[in-house]
Design a protein around this motif. Structure first.
Motif, PDB file in Angstrom:
ATOM      1  N   TYR A 140       0.837  -1.207   0.000  1.00 29.65           N
ATOM      2  CA  TYR A 140       0.000   0.000   0.000  1.00 29.65           C
ATOM      3  C   TYR A 140       0.868   1.252   0.000  1.00 29.65           C
ATOM      4  O   TYR A 140       0.600   2.205  -0.718  1.00 29.65           O
ATOM      5  N   PHE A 141       1.956   1.234   0.799  1.00 32.48           N
ATOM      6  CA  PHE A 141       2.757   2.448   0.904  1.00 32.48           C
ATOM      7  C   PHE A 141       3.798   2.567  -0.204  1.00 32.48           C
ATOM      8  O   PHE A 141       4.167   3.665  -0.585  1.00 32.48           O
ATOM      9  N   LEU A 142       4.278   1.425  -0.719  1.00 30.23           N
ATOM     10  CA  LEU A 142       5.319   1.502  -1.751  1.00 30.23           C
ATOM     11  C   LEU A 142       4.745   1.566  -3.158  1.00 30.23           C
ATOM     12  O   LEU A 142       5.337   2.125  -4.055  1.00 30.23           O
ATOM     13  N   GLY A 143       3.608   0.953  -3.373  1.00 27.36           N
ATOM     14  CA  GLY A 143       3.048   0.884  -4.721  1.00 27.36           C
ATOM     15  C   GLY A 143       3.068  -0.543  -5.232  1.00 27.36           C
ATOM     16  O   GLY A 143       3.730  -1.420  -4.658  1.00 27.36           O
ATOM     17  N   LEU A 144       2.350  -0.757  -6.333  1.00 25.47           N
ATOM     18  CA  LEU A 144       2.238  -2.120  -6.865  1.00 25.47           C
ATOM     19  C   LEU A 144       3.555  -2.612  -7.464  1.00 25.47           C
ATOM     20  O   LEU A 144       3.638  -3.752  -7.912  1.00 25.47           O
ATOM     21  N   GLY A 145       4.567  -1.759  -7.470  1.00 24.89           N
ATOM     22  CA  GLY A 145       5.869  -2.186  -7.971  1.00 24.89           C
ATOM     23  C   GLY A 145       6.447  -3.363  -7.216  1.00 24.89           C
ATOM     24  O   GLY A 145       7.290  -4.089  -7.739  1.00 24.89           O
ATOM     25  N   VAL A 146       5.995  -3.587  -5.969  1.00 23.08           N
ATOM     26  CA  VAL A 146       6.546  -4.705  -5.197  1.00 23.08           C
ATOM     27  C   VAL A 146       6.046  -6.045  -5.711  1.00 23.08           C
ATOM     28  O   VAL A 146       6.536  -7.086  -5.295  1.00 23.08           O
ATOM     29  N   THR A 147       5.082  -6.042  -6.627  1.00 20.42           N
ATOM     30  CA  THR A 147       4.626  -7.304  -7.208  1.00 20.42           C
ATOM     31  C   THR A 147       5.462  -7.606  -8.448  1.00 20.42           C
ATOM     32  O   THR A 147       6.309  -6.812  -8.845  1.00 20.42           O
ATOM     33  N   GLY A 148       5.204  -8.751  -9.057  1.00 18.01           N
ATOM     34  CA  GLY A 148       5.931  -9.101 -10.276  1.00 18.01           C
ATOM     35  C   GLY A 148       5.253  -8.592 -11.529  1.00 18.01           C
ATOM     36  O   GLY A 148       5.648  -8.939 -12.638  1.00 18.01           O
ATOM     37  N   LEU A 149       4.207  -7.792 -11.353  1.00 20.04           N
ATOM     38  CA  LEU A 149       3.455  -7.319 -12.516  1.00 20.04           C
ATOM     39  C   LEU A 149       4.316  -6.409 -13.378  1.00 20.04           C
ATOM     40  O   LEU A 149       5.253  -5.769 -12.899  1.00 20.04           O
TER      41      LEU A 149
END
Lengths: 227, 444
Positions: free
Chosen positions: B47-56
């Motif tokens: 939530y705080f970092l953004g969806l960048g932490v996923t592999g998407l």
């Protein structure tokens, strides 16, 4: 009502990449860095597509600049749950960044994959920060963005014409890519104005659009290469 | 000292998880809480970092979260739907299964409905869906169908619970205040019984079309786009069949586990597993039929964009997932359910189907996204720890929900079992007689 459109002459295009660079600078497109770019997360409002045609002795490579196709039957706006992408003035498909919920439905629905997502908070190096364009809003983290035909330039051009007490004429409003193209391969204008250059060009027998048969009705036309 | 549960008569064992939780309960509770807590931590970080932490990435804009969304909502189709169909068709073997199934629906729907929010880039703006909602978007259809289904299945779970709650209020020892509130002054008078039965009948009839509508509109999420192999007319029934298929499998897995840990061998008998196993076999064959039809119609005309997706699944990077799906959804279950139809065989088949149906969702979503129409460079999507952790957290949350429910309420509808003993046997006798050409005894 105008219908803004673009014509790209592939015979004139040298693939120098000036359109990409000028677009980045004009629209404050974030530079994500090499790590993220490796993960296919770089943002290019204007990009190039490489088509490989034919097989070995007759193989050839065709490279095509690709802005947003600016469809008049836009798949992306059909599926948006909150009206954050919609057809605006002159048929330009706009994005409303403060409203976007980041569900990315439009990005998966676009048949040309021209939409981009801000995976992290966009950041600019010190030097780039000074060069940010005040006319274009910075996108926050978690929203979708794409080429808007430099729609802020349309506002400026309209205001200017109004101040000068005249109607807008062909050439008043050009996006950054068209303006910066060194060979003049990108034309821009009102497709419905019979006096405009693009009107003449988009009716040329060389003109074609990407996936015309899909019924998305793009307003970006290409002029086929003469072989 | 008197045993707390002595008053419950021959069904006392059903109240054991409530009054005698044992050490296992607390161990399981802490394990599930730990996993779910870790998933919450991962989500807060995202939530705080953004969806960048996923592999998407681009073009795989949707993946794990949407796969899990479709998967979890799919599971919910077994519970309420199976229970309603069995009650409507007066299947007498339903009695111990109905509530076990309905709990799955409610718990899993709550988890599934979280996933679109987890997947959002801006969850803080989720309420824009109400402020600026466009009903033309299939996402809004999903929202409507899922919330309706959640309401309906919660009511449908709760109504038959009222007599049991009243029983625990009168005879039990713990949480009396809770049961007093939840039983709404139910005393078991004929008028009250009539109202509950009428309410149940209404809900039974309503819940079937609502359940079908849910996975229909979830399939529309994909089918309404022009993307190759998503834009398919059979997607709605294909998804509904897949949903009931995966739901039945998960129901069987849950039943085997409950039978083992709560010692319900006397209630969940082999015959129940065999009947549900037959449903699973039919659904497996039906799923195979739909899959065959879908892929043959894709292959035959050789449309290049569709073929790109097709080969990506058949011999490309997703071959292992595709053929794994065929094996776990069709080959293994059909063989097991045809030739080794005991509890062990059915359990293995159900586990296979649960995995296989998850793979099916993955196979539908990712390959179509990777195979863009324009020749872009596309990588290979690999999920990160965040996505896997949140998936495990979802499963832990499911177990946790079930565990807490079992701690508060009996898992098997006690009054329905008693009713079966008292009236069911006579009713079935009479009913069978009414089917026969014997004119003398024509009751009911």
């Amino acid at each position: 009502m105008a219908k803004w459109g673009m014509v790209i002459d592939l015979d004139k295009c040298t693939m120098c990449g000036t359109c990409i660079a000028s677009c980045h600078i004009e629209n404050n497109v974030a530079i994500v860095g090499p790590e993220e770019a490796k993960k296919n997360r770089a943002i290019f409002w204007m990009d190039t597509i490489t088509f490989e045609e034919g097989e070995y002795p007759n193989a050839r490579i065709k490279i095509v600049p690709r802005p947003c196709m600016n469809c008049q039957s836009p798949q992306c706006t059909y599926v948006c749950p909150v009206n954050a992408t919609q057809k605006g003035e002159g048929g330009i498909i706009g994005q409303i960044y403060p409203r976007c919920i980041g569900c990315r439905y439009c990005t998966v629905a676009c048949p040309y994959t021209v939409k981009y997502f801000n995976w992290y908070k966009p950041e600019w190096e010190k030097e780039f920060k000074k060069a940010l364009n005040p006319d274009v809003s910075l996108r926050p983290r978690g929203v979708v963005e794409k080429c808007t035909f430099c729609t802020h330039r349309l506002q400026k051009a309209k205001e200017k014409a109004k101040a000068e007490g005249r109607k807008m004429i062909d050439g008043d409003y050009w996006p950054a890519c068209a303006e910066s193209c060194p060979t003049g391969a990108i034309y821009f204008g009102d497709l419905e104005d019979i006096n405009s250059k693009v009107y003449e060009l988009h009716r040329s027998p060389r003109a074609y659009r990407l996936f015309e048969d899909m019924g998305t009705d793009p307003t970006v036309y290409y002029l086929m290469e003469g072989r | 000292m008197k045993r707390a549960d002595e008053h419950f008569g021959e069904d006392a064992i059903l109240f054991d998880p409530i009054y005698k939780p044992g050490k296992g309960f607390y161990v399981a509770l802490s394990v599930f809480l730990a996993v779910a807590g870790f998933a919450v931590y991962l989500y807060i970080r995202q939530y705080f970092l953004g969806l960048g932490v996923t592999g998407l990435n681009r073009p795989v804009f949707w993946s794990f979260y949407i796969v899990n969304f479709v998967f979890f909502i799919g599971i919910s189709h077994a519970g309420t739907l199976i229970s309603a169909i069995l009650r409507l068709s007066k299947a007498e073997w339903r009695r111990p299964i109905t509530r076990v199934a309905e709990i799955i629906t409610v718990v899993v729907l709550l988890i599934g409905a979280l996933h679109p929010i987890i997947d959002m880039g801006r969850p803080d703006r989720a309420l824009n869906v109400f402020l600026y909602g466009r009903y033309q978007s299939p996402l809004l259809w999903d929202l409507t169908a899922i919330t309706t289904y959640l309401m309906a299945s919660t009511v449908y779970l709760y109504l038959p619970m009222i007599p049991d709650i009243a029983m625990m209020r009168d005879k039990g020892t713990k949480f009396k205040w809770l049961y007093t509130i939840l039983s709404w002054g139910y005393e078991g008078t004929p008028a009250q019984k009539h109202v509950i039965e009428k309410g149940m009948t209404i809900m039974m009839v309503m819940v079937v079309p609502i359940a079908v509508s849910v996975h229909t509109v979830i399939s529309y999420l994909f089918a309404m786009t022009v993307q190759p192999m998503w834009h398919s007319t059979i997607f709605a029934p294909y998804f509904v069949v897949g949903a009931i298929f995966s739901g039945t499998a998960v129901l069987l897995v849950v039943m085997v586990v409950l039978r083992k840990i709560y010692h319900l061998e006397a209630y969940l008998k082999e015959i129940h597993f065999k009947h549900l196993g037959t449903i699973l076999l039919v659904m497996s064959l039906l799923w195979g039929y739909f899959t065959f039809s879908e892929y043959l119609t894709t292959y035959y005309p050789q449309e290049p964009h569709e073929m790109k997706v097709f080969w990506y699944k058949f011999i490309g990077p997703y071959a292992v997932f595709f053929w794994g799906m065929v094996a776990t959804n069709l080959v293994i279950p059909v063989l097991l359910l045809s030739f080794k139809k005991d509890i062990k065989g059915i359990f293995i088949a159900s586990i296979c189907v649960s995995i296989g149906m998850w793979l099916e969702r993955l196979n539908i979503i990712v390959p179509s996204l990777v195979s863009t129409r324009l020749p872009y460079p596309t990588g290979f999507y690999v999920p990160t720890l965040t996505e896997v952790g949140i998936f495990l957290g979802g499963i832990a949350l499911f177990c946790l929900g079930y565990l807490l429910f079992a701690k508060l309420f009996p898992l098997i509808t006690v009054w329905e079992i008693q009713e079966g003993r008292e009236h069911g046997i006579k009713e079935v006798n009479d009913r069978i007689r009414s089917y026969l050409p014997d004119k003398k005894i024509d009751v009911i």
